[in-house]
Design an enzyme around this catalytic site. Structure first.
Site, PDB file in Angstrom:
ATOM      1  N   SER A  42       0.850  -1.290   0.101  1.00  0.00           N
ATOM      2  CA  SER A  42       0.104  -0.046  -0.051  1.00  0.00           C
ATOM      3  C   SER A  42       0.996   1.183   0.130  1.00  0.00           C
ATOM      4  O   SER A  42       0.597   2.415  -0.620  1.00  0.00           O
ATOM      5  CB  SER A  42      -0.999  -0.021   1.179  1.00  0.00           C
ATOM      6  OG  SER A  42      -0.376  -0.175   2.385  1.00  0.00           O
TER       7      SER A  42
ATOM      8  N   ASP B 273       6.164  -5.784  -8.758  1.00  0.00           N
ATOM      9  CA  ASP B 273       5.579  -6.646  -7.822  1.00  0.00           C
ATOM     10  C   ASP B 273       5.709  -8.244  -8.378  1.00  0.00           C
ATOM     11  O   ASP B 273       4.858  -8.401  -9.002  1.00  0.00           O
ATOM     12  CB  ASP B 273       4.375  -6.193  -7.566  1.00  0.00           C
ATOM     13  CG  ASP B 273       3.862  -6.725  -6.436  1.00  0.00           C
ATOM     14  OD1 ASP B 273       4.384  -6.940  -5.309  1.00  0.00           O
ATOM     15  OD2 ASP B 273       2.547  -6.985  -6.532  1.00  0.00           O
TER      16      ASP B 273
ATOM     17  N   GLY C 221      12.458  -7.747  -8.457  1.00  0.00           N
ATOM     18  CA  GLY C 221      13.518  -6.695  -8.440  1.00  0.00           C
ATOM     19  C   GLY C 221      14.565  -7.131  -7.591  1.00  0.00           C
ATOM     20  O   GLY C 221      14.395  -7.364  -6.198  1.00  0.00           O
TER      21      GLY C 221
ATOM     22  N   SER D 144      -1.246 -13.140  18.799  1.00  0.00           N
ATOM     23  CA  SER D 144      -1.240 -11.772  18.318  1.00  0.00           C
ATOM     24  C   SER D 144      -2.408 -11.356  17.544  1.00  0.00           C
ATOM     25  O   SER D 144      -3.571 -12.051  17.858  1.00  0.00           O
ATOM     26  CB  SER D 144      -0.332 -11.803  16.781  1.00  0.00           C
ATOM     27  OG  SER D 144      -0.923 -12.749  15.933  1.00  0.00           O
TER      28      SER D 144
ATOM     29  N   LEU E 240      -5.874 -13.987  17.311  1.00  0.00           N
ATOM     30  CA  LEU E 240      -7.150 -13.623  17.941  1.00  0.00           C
ATOM     31  C   LEU E 240      -8.276 -13.347  16.939  1.00  0.00           C
ATOM     32  O   LEU E 240      -9.424 -13.924  17.160  1.00  0.00           O
ATOM     33  CB  LEU E 240      -7.012 -12.588  19.049  1.00  0.00           C
ATOM     34  CG  LEU E 240      -5.957 -12.608  20.182  1.00  0.00           C
ATOM     35  CD1 LEU E 240      -6.252 -11.680  21.239  1.00  0.00           C
ATOM     36  CD2 LEU E 240      -6.257 -14.054  20.736  1.00  0.00           C
ATOM     37  N   GLU E 241      -7.948 -12.694  15.889  1.00  0.00           N
ATOM     38  CA  GLU E 241      -9.019 -12.410  14.944  1.00  0.00           C
ATOM     39  C   GLU E 241      -9.357 -13.733  14.214  1.00  0.00           C
ATOM     40  O   GLU E 241     -10.627 -13.915  14.003  1.00  0.00           O
ATOM     41  CB  GLU E 241      -8.521 -11.421  13.927  1.00  0.00           C
ATOM     42  CG  GLU E 241      -8.189 -10.035  14.330  1.00  0.00           C
ATOM     43  CD  GLU E 241      -7.680  -9.108  13.052  1.00  0.00           C
ATOM     44  OE1 GLU E 241      -7.484  -7.863  13.468  1.00  0.00           O
ATOM     45  OE2 GLU E 241      -7.139  -9.597  12.191  1.00  0.00           O
TER      46      GLU E 241
ATOM     47  N   PHE F  86       0.122  -4.301  22.825  1.00  0.00           N
ATOM     48  CA  PHE F  86      -0.988  -3.473  23.049  1.00  0.00           C
ATOM     49  C   PHE F  86      -1.309  -3.317  24.674  1.00  0.00           C
ATOM     50  O   PHE F  86      -0.490  -4.093  25.343  1.00  0.00           O
ATOM     51  CB  PHE F  86      -2.419  -4.327  22.468  1.00  0.00           C
ATOM     52  CG  PHE F  86      -2.453  -4.353  21.092  1.00  0.00           C
ATOM     53  CD1 PHE F  86      -3.337  -3.501  20.559  1.00  0.00           C
ATOM     54  CD2 PHE F  86      -1.653  -5.476  20.130  1.00  0.00           C
ATOM     55  CE1 PHE F  86      -3.522  -3.439  19.005  1.00  0.00           C
ATOM     56  CE2 PHE F  86      -1.921  -5.166  19.022  1.00  0.00           C
ATOM     57  CZ  PHE F  86      -2.840  -4.264  18.318  1.00  0.00           C
TER      58      PHE F  86
ATOM     59  N   ARG G  52       5.390 -12.226  12.221  1.00  0.00           N
ATOM     60  CA  ARG G  52       5.656 -11.898  10.667  1.00  0.00           C
ATOM     61  C   ARG G  52       6.928 -11.763  10.247  1.00  0.00           C
ATOM     62  O   ARG G  52       7.760 -10.787  11.182  1.00  0.00           O
ATOM     63  CB  ARG G  52       4.471 -10.930  10.149  1.00  0.00           C
ATOM     64  CG  ARG G  52       3.265 -11.243  10.230  1.00  0.00           C
ATOM     65  CD  ARG G  52       2.326 -10.146   9.639  1.00  0.00           C
ATOM     66  NE  ARG G  52       2.025 -10.065   8.278  1.00  0.00           N
ATOM     67  CZ  ARG G  52       1.503 -11.072   7.579  1.00  0.00           C
ATOM     68  NH1 ARG G  52       0.523 -11.796   8.013  1.00  0.00           N
ATOM     69  NH2 ARG G  52       1.575 -10.669   6.150  1.00  0.00           N
TER      70      ARG G  52
ATOM     71  N   HIS H  61     -26.766  10.941  20.498  1.00  0.00           N
ATOM     72  CA  HIS H  61     -27.814   9.702  21.018  1.00  0.00           C
ATOM     73  C   HIS H  61     -28.853   9.406  20.232  1.00  0.00           C
ATOM     74  O   HIS H  61     -29.554  10.331  19.629  1.00  0.00           O
ATOM     75  CB  HIS H  61     -28.425  10.449  22.595  1.00  0.00           C
ATOM     76  CG  HIS H  61     -29.313   9.224  23.110  1.00  0.00           C
ATOM     77  ND1 HIS H  61     -28.791   8.447  24.025  1.00  0.00           N
ATOM     78  CD2 HIS H  61     -30.683   9.149  23.225  1.00  0.00           C
ATOM     79  CE1 HIS H  61     -29.676   7.512  24.346  1.00  0.00           C
ATOM     80  NE2 HIS H  61     -30.750   8.269  23.821  1.00  0.00           N
TER      81      HIS H  61
END
Length: 513
Positions: A23, A43, A132, A199, A203-204, A228, A308, A487
């Protein structure tokens, strides 16, 4: 068509050559092209150990999208249950189709990759699906998919190769274990799953799989959400435990072996010729406890999420003297995102000691191009970077953790305001009142400036986003209190915090007396 080369730029074929389609690399390339510079992106990344191929967009952009899709799949399962309290009736019990989800997500990733390529072309960025490798100053050897090589030169190089899941280096890990990259290539639901690693990614994945009513065990190797806020991490852990996720503490995975073998086609595209064979079968894992006790358990899938690794080892950095961390392999950069070699920069998760987030990489890449080609002086601010953990009960944070704030300023100079809250949409289905939670960390001597903000609950990332801008402007607790809440809405809890942790602890001690 191959991008043109030639002497039009004098000494170099390109003004800017970006190695890696992450990104941040895409952002710096597009911005430079908008500023009328000649830009090339290379890439081409090897498939995962299980054969899963990566598409343009890099680890952060694509992984973030997949994370959100998987979280939504899990949340929809909860919403179906809640819907009965809102008057909805199902003619048949709802069931989940793994193949439909996996196919739809993979197809969306391909579509997004094609859209990115069109966008690059529209911006005037040249793109090659090629690898590359830096072979000399300002010189990159380009190897295409057929193995053909040529050399191109550029005045400035940017490294944006991203990272990949890291294997633990134990017997059977690459043969039988999956990473998050491979999960959706499975032809059928993963069944009973061992998630190795505490990590955010681990957990995700655990939350998503359990949301599909699959049995899940998480092995915290080594810790729970390292980096965290640990009190927030414990609340996420408690929510997973109460939901039914099993957690193994103080244990390490030492071996994975297959006890029952079979081979099936993996889901990998819309063409039968593109389907790959993956090994599916019962797996036996060997686990050793902190005390040295060895046990064995059987699982259908072992998912590795224990860190990672930056993709920096085979792109020629050492040939030109680019310095990397010996511990992480990530690239050392200065405040201008510049490496130890003047004409080489690094963006995104390849940087050492910097937070990694898609939005941050895009922002940093855009600013880098403007400094290079528009004579801007604005540096990327790597503090107060928001992040989100897409567990079923979402967690978003910006700024310091409570532990880091106490270490930085001293406990007596830190005040923590906190509260549980009950989203209105949870009231009819009578979900747990003490699940959602917010915490605001303030530096007392600086007019109670907000130095950390943490939200755990539905859409926590969206709730936090607006407050991030306020924190950049020096938000104080008094200003937060003066903010009118909307609200009904969950975000209003942040403008009505009166309880501090000191008060809560005092009340608890009084109650125990």
């Amino acid at each position: 068509m191959d991008p043109p080369t030639g002497p039009s730029l004098g000494l170099y074929d390109y003004d800017l050559l970006v190695i890696g389609g992450g990104s941040g690399g895409l952002a710096v390339a597009k911005e430079a092209a908008e500023l009328m510079k000649k830009v090339l992106i290379l890439d081409l990344t090897a498939p995962s150990a299980r054969g899963t191929e990566r598409v343009l967009g890099g680890s952060s952009l694509n992984l973030d999208s997949i994370r959100k899709f998987l979280q939504q799949a899990s949340l929809l399962g909860e919403a179906i249950q809640d819907s009965q309290k809102y008057g909805w009736r199902m003619k048949e019990p709802a069931s989940h189709g793994w193949g439909e989800l996996a196919g739809a997500v993979q197809e969306q990733m391909k579509t997004r990759s094609l859209e990115l390529k069109k966008e690059l072309k529209k911006c005037g960025v040249f793109y090659l699906n090629a690898r590359g490798e830096i072979v000399a100053p300002h010189t990159v050897e380009v190897t295409d998919m057929n193995g053909r090589k040529r050399r191109l030169t550029a005045e400035t190089l940017v490294i944006a190769t991203g990272d990949r899941p890291q294997y633990p280096g134990i017997p059977g890990d690459r043969e039988y274990c999956l990473t998050s990259e491979d999960l959706l290539s499975l032809p059928q639901p993963p069944g009973r799953t061992l998630v190795v690693g505490g990590s955010a990614e681990g957990l995700e994945c655990a939350g998503f799989l359990f949301g599909l009513r699959l049995p899940v065990t998480v092995m915290l190797q080594p810790d729970l959400l390292p980096g965290f806020d640990q009190k927030m991490a414990q609340k996420i852990e408690n929510h997973l435990l109460v939901s039914g996720v099993d957690i193994l503490y103080h244990s390490s995975l030492t071996k994975v072996e297959q006890t029952e073998a079979c081979s099936q086609d993996a889901i990998s595209g819309d063409s039968a010729t593109k389907r790959q064979q993956v090994s599916q079968g019962r797996l036996r894992v060997t686990i050793i406890s902190k005390e040295g006790q060895t046990t064995q358990e059987d699982f259908d899938t072992v998912l590795i999420t224990a860190g990672r690794k930056a993709l920096t080892s085979d792109i020629g950095l050492e040939r030109v003297g680019v310095q990397c961390s010996q511990d992480t392999g990530r690239i050392l950069v200065n405040e201008r995102d510049q490496t130890s070699v003047d004409h080489i920069y690094a963006i995104g998760s390849v940087q050492h000691g910097r937070p990694s987030a898609t939005g941050l990489s895009v922002h940093a890449g855009t600013l880098l191009a403007r400094r290079l080609y528009r004579e801007d002086s604005i540096l990327c601010d790597y503090t107060n970077v928001p992040t989100v953990v897409l567990t079923p009960l979402e967690y978003a944070a910006c700024g310091l953790s409570e532990e880091k704030a106490n270490l930085t300023f001293g406990e007596d100079s830190v005040e923590v305001y906190h509260s549980y809250y009950w989203p209105q949409e949870w009231e009819l289905p009578a979900r747990n009142k003490n699940s959602c939670y917010v915490k605001v960390i303030c530096h007392i001597p600086d007019h109670e400036r907000v130095v950390g903000l943490h939200v755990m609950g539905p859409n926590a990332g969206d709730i936090l986003q607006g407050f991030v801008a306020a924190m950049k402007c020096g938000l104080t607790k008094q200003q937060l209190d003066a903010t009118v809440g909307i609200h009904p809405g969950s975000a209003q809890v942040l403008s009505s915090l009166t309880q501090t942790q000191r008060m809560s602890e005092a009340l608890m001690m009084r109650g125990n007396c």
